[in-house]
Design a protein around this motif. Sequence first.
Motif, PDB file in Angstrom:
ATOM      1  N   TYR A  25      11.479  23.558  11.689  1.00  0.00           N
ATOM      2  CA  TYR A  25      10.719  23.590  12.935  1.00  0.00           C
ATOM      3  C   TYR A  25      11.642  23.343  14.139  1.00  0.00           C
ATOM      4  N   ALA A  26      12.533  22.363  14.033  1.00  0.00           N
ATOM      5  CA  ALA A  26      13.434  22.032  15.149  1.00  0.00           C
ATOM      6  C   ALA A  26      14.341  23.208  15.498  1.00  0.00           C
ATOM      7  N   MET A  29      12.274  25.693  17.481  1.00  0.00           N
ATOM      8  CA  MET A  29      12.063  25.234  18.861  1.00  0.00           C
ATOM      9  C   MET A  29      13.340  25.399  19.686  1.00  0.00           C
ATOM     10  N   HIS A  38       9.378  27.946  26.392  1.00  0.00           N
ATOM     11  CA  HIS A  38       9.106  26.519  26.192  1.00  0.00           C
ATOM     12  C   HIS A  38       7.656  26.354  25.769  1.00  0.00           C
ATOM     13  N   TRP A  39       7.380  26.843  24.556  1.00  0.00           N
ATOM     14  CA  TRP A  39       6.027  26.785  24.031  1.00  0.00           C
ATOM     15  C   TRP A  39       5.703  25.355  23.619  1.00  0.00           C
ATOM     16  N   GLN A  40       4.438  25.020  23.688  1.00  0.00           N
ATOM     17  CA  GLN A  40       3.978  23.713  23.254  1.00  0.00           C
ATOM     18  C   GLN A  40       4.055  23.607  21.730  1.00  0.00           C
ATOM     19  N   LYS A  41       4.261  22.384  21.258  1.00  0.00           N
ATOM     20  CA  LYS A  41       4.366  22.133  19.819  1.00  0.00           C
ATOM     21  C   LYS A  41       3.153  22.689  19.074  1.00  0.00           C
ATOM     22  N   ASN A  42       1.959  22.417  19.576  1.00  0.00           N
ATOM     23  CA  ASN A  42       0.736  22.876  18.897  1.00  0.00           C
ATOM     24  C   ASN A  42       0.666  24.398  18.814  1.00  0.00           C
ATOM     25  N   VAL A  44       3.229  26.524  18.627  1.00  0.00           N
ATOM     26  CA  VAL A  44       4.182  26.973  17.608  1.00  0.00           C
ATOM     27  C   VAL A  44       3.652  26.673  16.209  1.00  0.00           C
ATOM     28  N   ILE A  45       3.104  25.490  16.027  1.00  0.00           N
ATOM     29  CA  ILE A  45       2.567  25.124  14.713  1.00  0.00           C
ATOM     30  C   ILE A  45       1.401  26.040  14.332  1.00  0.00           C
ATOM     31  N   ARG A  65       9.896  16.881   7.232  1.00  0.00           N
ATOM     32  CA  ARG A  65      10.044  18.119   7.999  1.00  0.00           C
ATOM     33  C   ARG A  65       9.603  19.323   7.183  1.00  0.00           C
TER      34      ARG A  65
END
Length: 126
Positions: A25-26, A29, A38-42, A44-45, A65
Amino acid sequence: MIGQVSDSELELMKIIWAEDGKALYAQIMDALAETGNHWQKNTVITLLSRLVEKGLLKTNKIGRRNEYTAIVTEADYQATQAKALLDKLYEGDAKGLVSTLIQREMLTATDYEELKKFWEGGNGNR
């Protein structure tokens, strides 16, 4: 059958394919940030979860992870989408597609020569 994905999902797949088919994931990002996204974490998930549901990715837990692994290769996805485009727009007529590419100058003389070498079994670059 490999289904279609959204533009955003495809962007994530390209990142994973560029990492030899596996990415944490990192890493995803970081790659997004490098391209100015610069997408939000939610977000991307959610997109990654959809790709898992669609059968293009699988997840593997490494400690806390997630590692995302492409189940479908980039070449296989491209081939499937090219066939779908050909069937949808040209009723499966590849000559019609190539004719359009030439007439609209989307296929250069260099491209043509490389394709000709490839077709003849030479050493075209593509």
